[in-house]
Design an enzyme around this catalytic site. Structure first.
Site, PDB file in Angstrom:
ATOM      1  N   SER A  22     -40.419  29.653  45.945  1.00  0.00           N
ATOM      2  CA  SER A  22     -41.041  29.729  44.617  1.00  0.00           C
ATOM      3  C   SER A  22     -40.344  30.645  43.621  1.00  0.00           C
ATOM      4  O   SER A  22     -40.746  30.685  42.457  1.00  0.00           O
ATOM      5  CB  SER A  22     -42.510  30.155  44.749  1.00  0.00           C
ATOM      6  OG  SER A  22     -43.277  29.087  45.238  1.00  0.00           O
TER       7      SER A  22
ATOM      8  N   SER B 251     -48.257  31.481  41.271  1.00  0.00           N
ATOM      9  CA  SER B 251     -47.260  30.568  41.827  1.00  0.00           C
ATOM     10  C   SER B 251     -47.814  29.151  41.944  1.00  0.00           C
ATOM     11  O   SER B 251     -47.582  28.441  42.932  1.00  0.00           O
ATOM     12  CB  SER B 251     -46.775  31.066  43.193  1.00  0.00           C
ATOM     13  OG  SER B 251     -45.562  30.445  43.554  1.00  0.00           O
TER      14      SER B 251
ATOM     15  N   LYS C 251     -39.291  29.259  40.275  1.00  0.00           N
ATOM     16  CA  LYS C 251     -40.131  29.220  39.076  1.00  0.00           C
ATOM     17  C   LYS C 251     -39.659  30.195  37.989  1.00  0.00           C
ATOM     18  O   LYS C 251     -40.094  30.101  36.841  1.00  0.00           O
ATOM     19  CB  LYS C 251     -41.579  29.510  39.448  1.00  0.00           C
ATOM     20  CG  LYS C 251     -42.212  28.461  40.370  1.00  0.00           C
ATOM     21  CD  LYS C 251     -43.667  28.789  40.652  1.00  0.00           C
ATOM     22  CE  LYS C 251     -44.353  27.697  41.473  1.00  0.00           C
ATOM     23  NZ  LYS C 251     -43.997  27.755  42.893  1.00  0.00           N
TER      24      LYS C 251
ATOM     25  N   LYS D 123     -41.114  37.932  41.187  1.00  0.00           N
ATOM     26  CA  LYS D 123     -41.652  36.656  41.680  1.00  0.00           C
ATOM     27  C   LYS D 123     -41.462  36.558  43.181  1.00  0.00           C
ATOM     28  O   LYS D 123     -40.405  36.880  43.711  1.00  0.00           O
ATOM     29  CB  LYS D 123     -40.939  35.475  41.000  1.00  0.00           C
ATOM     30  CG  LYS D 123     -41.545  34.132  41.373  1.00  0.00           C
ATOM     31  CD  LYS D 123     -42.920  33.953  40.757  1.00  0.00           C
ATOM     32  CE  LYS D 123     -43.632  32.721  41.312  1.00  0.00           C
ATOM     33  NZ  LYS D 123     -44.146  32.939  42.690  1.00  0.00           N
TER      34      LYS D 123
END
Length: 483
Positions: free
Chosen positions: A71, A127, A74, A243
């Protein structure tokens, strides 16, 4: 003559050996004089720490090795959306965005409407895969077009070990990146103010929507160095955001921003076992904050001593050019700015940015400073002819400078002389001279030495030879008279 040729060949070999030793010592001296801290061992398969302002790499482990990003993909999705839309645009969730995604999400429905701002908080904090899909469709028109935008953007940033096949990081064989490429993406994203605000937010509330009319949606940042989602043991005082990422094939991935004493760092770890992605990141941040410092270039390059030493554009046309006052370099705490090597790189494409000074230390890039045009106007002289002559002279100087741009761009601004190397070279020359003198003396006395060897080390006196010859002549004279 054969002996002389052999001796000459021997001298040539000795000279070559001496030159080789000198080169080895010179290389060893350069390495020994500039120390770069090694850093801790980490459990993650790959890791990197980059200083955000300069792009200097402070720590690296397998930084060009390809891994699944999960993820943290992203980050690029959010950056592209911010660059190609406004925060108040309304995003409508399609059937594919709801049903073609799995994993983490915030349970959106087909036809649900949210602002772009609300969607991006869902992407970065929770997320949410369906939010990433929805914003990608909104900006790109379809997922394929948006993925192409992702790969083009990554290529422009200099990524060479990266290929994306989706916008949310779900597992795919052709979806991969490296620690270095992810740091380039993360650095570019952090220069966007809206991105900095979103990724550093701990909690966010999505208000009622057309599909969720009875309750608000509460979001909490999943990055546990910033917000204690499950535990407080990973909280880090200097964390600015980041993140998280996880899939079974990617393992844990993490991108984190941290700032201390004016130094902003970006840490990327890939393929980390559970929990170790936070522990590795903390260890790397502590190491870098303790062992490196940030130095403002203008504090040194604008000093009187640096002005006297400088060459090129900055030295010749100081009223018309200036250094970017925000420029800085990152150095080990044991190093000084004067230890850096500088190289002027000219820029012929931008009229405002004439070039830059590139700084290196221990063979590593540590920062740069742009040389910009000040747009200063030369005051007119009282007499026009003098003004014209001065202008023509200045233009001639600038023309000469442009003609030598290529040559100057390869020359360092400062040349540092190693005293130990100079002494070693002088000693080598003296030693070689002494050897040549001794061998030459040996050649001059070769026949005398050989004669001594043939006589068994006992040389007969020339006076005995003369005496013997006199006696021989007397005896012969007597025999002649007897006849």
């Amino acid at each position: 003559m054969k002996i002389k040729r052999k001796i000459t060949g021997l001298l040539s070999i000795m000279l070559l050996i001496l030159c080789s030793v000198m080169e080895t010592v010179q290389a060893g001296t350069a390495d020994d004089s500039q120390y770069w801290p090694a850093g801790p061992e980490i459990v993650s398969s790959a890791g990197l720490v980059m200083e955000a302002d300069t792009g200097t790499i402070l720590y690296e482990k397998n930084i060009h090795e390809a891994h699944y990003p999960a993820s943290i993909t992203k980050i690029l999705t959010t950056l592209l959306v911010l660059e190609n839309s406004s925060m108040d645009e309304v995003v409508t969730f399609s059937h594919d965005s709801v049903y073609n995604t799995e994993g983490s999400g915030i349970a959106r429905d087909v036809g649900e409407e949210m602002t772009m701002e609300q969607c991006l908080y869902g992407v970065m904090l929770a997320s949410a895969n369906e939010c990433a899909y929805a914003v990608a469709e909104h900006v790109g028109g379809d997922i394929g077009s948006f993925v192409n935008m992702m790969n083009e953007r990554a290529s422009l940033l200099g990524c060479q070990d990266t290929h994306f096949s989706n916008c949310n990081g779900l597992p795919a064989d052709d979806h991969y990146t490296s620690a270095y490429d992810m740091a380039l993406i993360a650095r570019e994203a952090y220069q966007n103010e809206a991105f900095r605000i979103i990724c550093g937010t701990k909690k966010y509330t999505i208000p009622f929507t057309n599909k969720h009319t009875d309750e608000e949606t509460y979001l909490q940042n999943h990055h546990q160095m910033l917000y204690p989602l499950k535990t407080t043991k990973y909280l880090y005082d200097y964390c600015l955001g980041g993140k998280t990422g996880y899939t079974t094939v990617a393992n844990n991935t993490l991108v984190t921003y941290a700032e201390k004493d004016g130094v902003t760092l970006i840490c990327v770890v890939l393929d980390a076992p559970a929990g170790s992605h936070y522990e590795d990141t903390r260890a790397l941040f502590d190491f870098c904050f303790d062992n490196f410092k940030k130095v403002n270039v203008s504090d040194y390059e604008n000093s009187d001593s640096r002005k006297k030493e400088s060459e090129g554009i900055l030295g010749n046309y100081e009223p018309f050019v200036a250094l970017d006052v925000s420029s800085s370099v990152i150095l080990p705490i044991t190093a000084e700015f004067s230890d850096t090597a500088q190289e002027v790189v000219y820029n012929e494409e931008d009229q405002d940015v004439l070039g830059s000074i590139q700084y290196t230390y221990a063979g590593r890039f540590v920062g740069s400073a742009d040389i910009t045009a000040t747009n200063a106007v030369v005051e007119a002289y009282q007499f026009q002819d003098k003004n014209t002559a001065a202008t023509e002279s200045l233009m001639e100087d600038i023309t000469d400078t442009e003609h030598t741009t290529e040559e100057k761009s390869r020359l360092p601004v400062d040349i540092q002389i190693d005293l130990r190397l100079v002494l070693f070279v002088l000693f080598g020359i003296l030693l070689l001279g002494a050897l040549i003198f001794l061998i030459w003396k040996f050649i001059d006395n070769f026949y005398i030495i050989r004669r001594k060897l043939n006589l068994g080390g006992r040389e007969r006196s020339p006076y005995k030879t003369i005496e013997t010859n006199k006696m021989y002549r007397k005896g012969r004279h007597r025999r002649w008279f007897k006849r």
